[in-house]
Motif scaffolding. Structure first.
Motif, PDB file in Angstrom:
ATOM      1  N   PRO A  37       0.814  -1.219   0.000  1.00 22.85           N
ATOM      2  CA  PRO A  37       0.000   0.000   0.000  1.00 22.85           C
ATOM      3  C   PRO A  37       0.840   1.259   0.000  1.00 22.85           C
ATOM      4  O   PRO A  37       0.949   1.955   1.007  1.00 22.85           O
ATOM      5  CB  PRO A  37      -0.822  -0.130   1.291  1.00 22.85           C
ATOM      6  CG  PRO A  37       0.029  -0.959   2.182  1.00 22.85           C
ATOM      7  CD  PRO A  37       0.756  -1.928   1.310  1.00 22.85           C
ATOM      8  N   ASN A  38       1.448   1.578  -1.126  1.00 25.32           N
ATOM      9  CA  ASN A  38       2.188   2.824  -1.294  1.00 25.32           C
ATOM     10  C   ASN A  38       1.452   3.708  -2.281  1.00 25.32           C
ATOM     11  O   ASN A  38       0.749   3.210  -3.166  1.00 25.32           O
ATOM     12  CB  ASN A  38       3.606   2.547  -1.811  1.00 25.32           C
ATOM     13  CG  ASN A  38       4.437   1.762  -0.806  1.00 25.32           C
ATOM     14  OD1 ASN A  38       4.278   1.942   0.395  1.00 25.32           O
ATOM     15  ND2 ASN A  38       5.299   0.896  -1.296  1.00 25.32           N
ATOM     16  N   PRO A  39       1.601   5.026  -2.199  1.00 25.29           N
ATOM     17  CA  PRO A  39       0.938   5.898  -3.169  1.00 25.29           C
ATOM     18  C   PRO A  39       1.344   5.607  -4.601  1.00 25.29           C
ATOM     19  O   PRO A  39       0.539   5.735  -5.504  1.00 25.29           O
ATOM     20  CB  PRO A  39       1.371   7.298  -2.727  1.00 25.29           C
ATOM     21  CG  PRO A  39       1.724   7.152  -1.291  1.00 25.29           C
ATOM     22  CD  PRO A  39       2.271   5.779  -1.129  1.00 25.29           C
ATOM     23  N   THR A  40       2.601   5.223  -4.823  1.00 28.18           N
ATOM     24  CA  THR A  40       3.075   4.902  -6.160  1.00 28.18           C
ATOM     25  C   THR A  40       3.451   3.428  -6.207  1.00 28.18           C
ATOM     26  O   THR A  40       4.297   2.978  -5.439  1.00 28.18           O
ATOM     27  CB  THR A  40       4.295   5.758  -6.536  1.00 28.18           C
ATOM     28  OG1 THR A  40       3.936   7.131  -6.425  1.00 28.18           O
ATOM     29  CG2 THR A  40       4.747   5.448  -7.959  1.00 28.18           C
ATOM     30  N   PRO A  41       2.847   2.640  -7.094  1.00 26.10           N
ATOM     31  CA  PRO A  41       3.157   1.211  -7.130  1.00 26.10           C
ATOM     32  C   PRO A  41       4.575   0.965  -7.615  1.00 26.10           C
ATOM     33  O   PRO A  41       5.073   1.670  -8.490  1.00 26.10           O
ATOM     34  CB  PRO A  41       2.121   0.653  -8.118  1.00 26.10           C
ATOM     35  CG  PRO A  41       1.738   1.820  -8.958  1.00 26.10           C
ATOM     36  CD  PRO A  41       1.819   3.023  -8.076  1.00 26.10           C
ATOM     37  N   PRO A  42       5.265  -0.028  -7.053  1.00 28.50           N
ATOM     38  CA  PRO A  42       6.607  -0.367  -7.525  1.00 28.50           C
ATOM     39  C   PRO A  42       6.547  -0.963  -8.919  1.00 28.50           C
ATOM     40  O   PRO A  42       5.480  -1.365  -9.389  1.00 28.50           O
ATOM     41  CB  PRO A  42       7.095  -1.390  -6.488  1.00 28.50           C
ATOM     42  CG  PRO A  42       5.847  -1.959  -5.918  1.00 28.50           C
ATOM     43  CD  PRO A  42       4.833  -0.868  -5.940  1.00 28.50           C
ATOM     44  N   PRO A  43       7.662  -1.032  -9.624  1.00 28.51           N
ATOM     45  CA  PRO A  43       7.644  -1.566 -10.994  1.00 28.51           C
ATOM     46  C   PRO A  43       7.258  -3.028 -11.017  1.00 28.51           C
ATOM     47  O   PRO A  43       7.607  -3.803 -10.116  1.00 28.51           O
ATOM     48  CB  PRO A  43       9.088  -1.345 -11.473  1.00 28.51           C
ATOM     49  CG  PRO A  43       9.894  -1.237 -10.220  1.00 28.51           C
ATOM     50  CD  PRO A  43       9.004  -0.590  -9.211  1.00 28.51           C
ATOM     51  N   LEU A  44       6.543  -3.415 -12.063  1.00 25.98           N
ATOM     52  CA  LEU A  44       6.128  -4.801 -12.224  1.00 25.98           C
ATOM     53  C   LEU A  44       7.292  -5.656 -12.706  1.00 25.98           C
ATOM     54  O   LEU A  44       8.293  -5.131 -13.221  1.00 25.98           O
ATOM     55  CB  LEU A  44       4.973  -4.882 -13.225  1.00 25.98           C
ATOM     56  CG  LEU A  44       3.644  -4.307 -12.747  1.00 25.98           C
ATOM     57  CD1 LEU A  44       2.663  -4.229 -13.897  1.00 25.98           C
ATOM     58  CD2 LEU A  44       3.059  -5.122 -11.616  1.00 25.98           C
ATOM     59  N   PRO A  45       7.228  -6.973 -12.560  1.00 25.28           N
ATOM     60  CA  PRO A  45       8.315  -7.842 -13.012  1.00 25.28           C
ATOM     61  C   PRO A  45       8.582  -7.675 -14.495  1.00 25.28           C
ATOM     62  O   PRO A  45       7.655  -7.656 -15.313  1.00 25.28           O
ATOM     63  CB  PRO A  45       7.800  -9.251 -12.684  1.00 25.28           C
ATOM     64  CG  PRO A  45       6.776  -9.059 -11.642  1.00 25.28           C
ATOM     65  CD  PRO A  45       6.152  -7.723 -11.892  1.00 25.28           C
ATOM     66  N   THR A  72     -10.090   7.291  -2.600  1.00 21.57           N
ATOM     67  CA  THR A  72     -10.296   7.962  -3.881  1.00 21.57           C
ATOM     68  C   THR A  72      -8.995   8.462  -4.472  1.00 21.57           C
ATOM     69  O   THR A  72      -8.762   8.353  -5.685  1.00 21.57           O
ATOM     70  CB  THR A  72     -11.280   9.128  -3.705  1.00 21.57           C
ATOM     71  OG1 THR A  72     -12.497   8.641  -3.123  1.00 21.57           O
ATOM     72  CG2 THR A  72     -11.590   9.785  -5.038  1.00 21.57           C
ATOM     73  N   SER A  73      -8.119   9.027  -3.651  1.00 20.66           N
ATOM     74  CA  SER A  73      -6.843   9.542  -4.157  1.00 20.66           C
ATOM     75  C   SER A  73      -5.867   8.421  -4.518  1.00 20.66           C
ATOM     76  O   SER A  73      -5.130   8.515  -5.501  1.00 20.66           O
ATOM     77  CB  SER A  73      -6.209  10.473  -3.120  1.00 20.66           C
ATOM     78  OG  SER A  73      -5.982   9.780  -1.901  1.00 20.66           O
ATOM     79  N   ILE A  74      -5.875   7.344  -3.756  1.00 20.93           N
ATOM     80  CA  ILE A  74      -4.955   6.240  -4.032  1.00 20.93           C
ATOM     81  C   ILE A  74      -5.410   5.440  -5.242  1.00 20.93           C
ATOM     82  O   ILE A  74      -4.581   4.883  -5.983  1.00 20.93           O
ATOM     83  CB  ILE A  74      -4.845   5.335  -2.783  1.00 20.93           C
ATOM     84  CG1 ILE A  74      -4.143   6.087  -1.652  1.00 20.93           C
ATOM     85  CG2 ILE A  74      -4.090   4.053  -3.085  1.00 20.93           C
ATOM     86  CD1 ILE A  74      -4.029   5.299  -0.360  1.00 20.93           C
ATOM     87  N   GLU A  99     -15.151   3.446  -1.691  1.00 23.60           N
ATOM     88  CA  GLU A  99     -14.854   3.531  -3.119  1.00 23.60           C
ATOM     89  C   GLU A  99     -13.783   2.495  -3.454  1.00 23.60           C
ATOM     90  O   GLU A  99     -12.599   2.793  -3.539  1.00 23.60           O
ATOM     91  CB  GLU A  99     -14.376   4.946  -3.474  1.00 23.60           C
ATOM     92  CG  GLU A  99     -15.437   6.008  -3.340  1.00 23.60           C
ATOM     93  CD  GLU A  99     -16.581   5.808  -4.335  1.00 23.60           C
ATOM     94  OE1 GLU A  99     -16.325   5.241  -5.410  1.00 23.60           O
ATOM     95  OE2 GLU A  99     -17.711   6.194  -4.024  1.00 23.60           O
ATOM     96  N   CYS A 100     -14.211   1.266  -3.659  1.00 21.31           N
ATOM     97  CA  CYS A 100     -13.290   0.174  -3.969  1.00 21.31           C
ATOM     98  C   CYS A 100     -13.884  -0.646  -5.103  1.00 21.31           C
ATOM     99  O   CYS A 100     -15.023  -0.434  -5.527  1.00 21.31           O
ATOM    100  CB  CYS A 100     -13.039  -0.691  -2.734  1.00 21.31           C
ATOM    101  SG  CYS A 100     -14.538  -1.465  -2.074  1.00 21.31           S
ATOM    102  N   ASP A 101     -13.076  -1.586  -5.589  1.00 18.67           N
ATOM    103  CA  ASP A 101     -13.510  -2.461  -6.675  1.00 18.67           C
ATOM    104  C   ASP A 101     -13.827  -3.867  -6.190  1.00 18.67           C
ATOM    105  O   ASP A 101     -14.668  -4.548  -6.781  1.00 18.67           O
ATOM    106  CB  ASP A 101     -12.417  -2.532  -7.753  1.00 18.67           C
ATOM    107  CG  ASP A 101     -12.010  -1.152  -8.249  1.00 18.67           C
ATOM    108  OD1 ASP A 101     -12.910  -0.382  -8.609  1.00 18.67           O
ATOM    109  OD2 ASP A 101     -10.804  -0.855  -8.262  1.00 18.67           O
TER     110      ASP A 101
END
Length: 306
Positions: A37-45, A72-74, A99-101
């Motif tokens: 759970p970080n604001p910016t996702p780490p790079p994918l493999p 909402t912001s994340i 507000e989730c999926d």
């Protein structure tokens, strides 16, 4: 097309390559990564198979309704946002307001509350799906975890009446992933029919990803601009302006030459001596009767008086 919407991943994970390679087998073509759970996702493999589509997913443990303010912001930084309620109050809030999926419940533990249809149907009406992860029940997590998974999955399916259910693996190793038809058989054990079990890993999961994309790219998930609204090039704009100016000049010239409200017709006038309209039978009888009366009157006037 089959989906697996819950594959845990962290940077430097040595097992992720083998897991993705196993998921790249036929009949299992799209997955999504679960990220910290970080604001910016780490790079994918970078060594993922080419026939896989990797999407970023964020799992958030939800225990206090006040945590919903950051969702909402994340959500704009991730393709999917899943919440995991830890109590009944958090579950109610996730079903009605969050507000989730995806609502991903930890079904390997014993919950002190019961699932209610009214609560679950509120989430399904908002386009949110409930996720059942079979990983804790097949990777040797213990007999208690397997028993809780089966009981909670049956209770969830019974309360939701078989609607709005998706099935994911949550497998940290390739050994925890099962083939699509094995997952369908598991869903049948839990109480779903074979058709609904297939939809839980295909149609329902596709709806989750499609609706999540619409939420992030469209206006309130209703209006999405597919094509149109582009600014035309300068040359085309100038050409259109010139055409409008020429047309306006022509109209002004016509108005200056003739200020009458209605122009005289320049076409040929109708011919007055044209062919007459044929008489009707009634008119012909009337004229014949008139001619006989006139002849009779004329004969009476010509006879001598006595």
């Amino acid at each position: 097309m089959y989906y697996d919407l819950n594959v845990p991943y962290s940077p430097g994970d040595p097992e992720i390559s083998a897991t993705l390679s196993f998921l790249a087998e036929p009949n299992l073509t799209t997955i999504n990564g679960k990220l910290p759970p970080n604001p910016t996702p780490p790079p994918l493999p970078s060594d993922a198979p080419k026939d896989l589509t990797l999407l970023t997913r964020l799992n958030i443990p939800l225990s206090d309704p006040a945590q919903n303010q950051r969702l909402t912001s994340i959500a704009q930084a991730y393709d999917l946002v899943a919440v995991r309620p830890t109590n009944e109050k958090a579950l109610l809030n996730a079903c009605t307001n969050a507000e989730c999926d995806i609502i991903s419940l930890d079904l390997s533990i014993r919950h002190p509350y019961h699932f209610k249809f009214k609560m679950l149907s509120a989430a399904i009406a908002r386009g949110i799906r409930f996720e059942i992860c079979y990983g804790p029940g097949v990777t040797g997590s213990g007999l208690e975890a397997r028993r809780n998974l089966i009981g909670n999955a049956m209770a969830l399916i019974r309360a939701a009446r078989g609607r709005g259910i998706i099935v994911s693996s949550e497998a940290k190793r390739a050994l925890g992933v099962r083939a699509p038809f094995d997952v369908i058989n598991l869903a049948c054990v839990w109480g779903l029919s074979q058709e609904l079990g297939k939809e839980a890993i295909s149609a329902e999961t596709r709806k989750v990803t499609a609706l999540a994309r619409l939420k992030r790219t469209s206006w309130r998930g209703i209006i999405d601009v597919v094509d149109g609204g582009q600014i035309p090039p300068a040359s085309e704009a100038a050409a259109s302006v010139a055409i409008v100016k020429d047309t306006g000049a022509k109209l002004n010239a016509d108005n200056n030459g003739d200020n009458l409200k209605r122009k005289a017709s320049t076409g040929p006038e109708p011919d007055a001596d044209g062919p007459e309209k044929p008489l009707s039978k009634r008119e012909m009888k009337r004229r014949a009767k008139k001619a006989r009366l006139e002849a009779a009157l004329a004969g009476t006037d010509d006879s001598p008086a006595t």
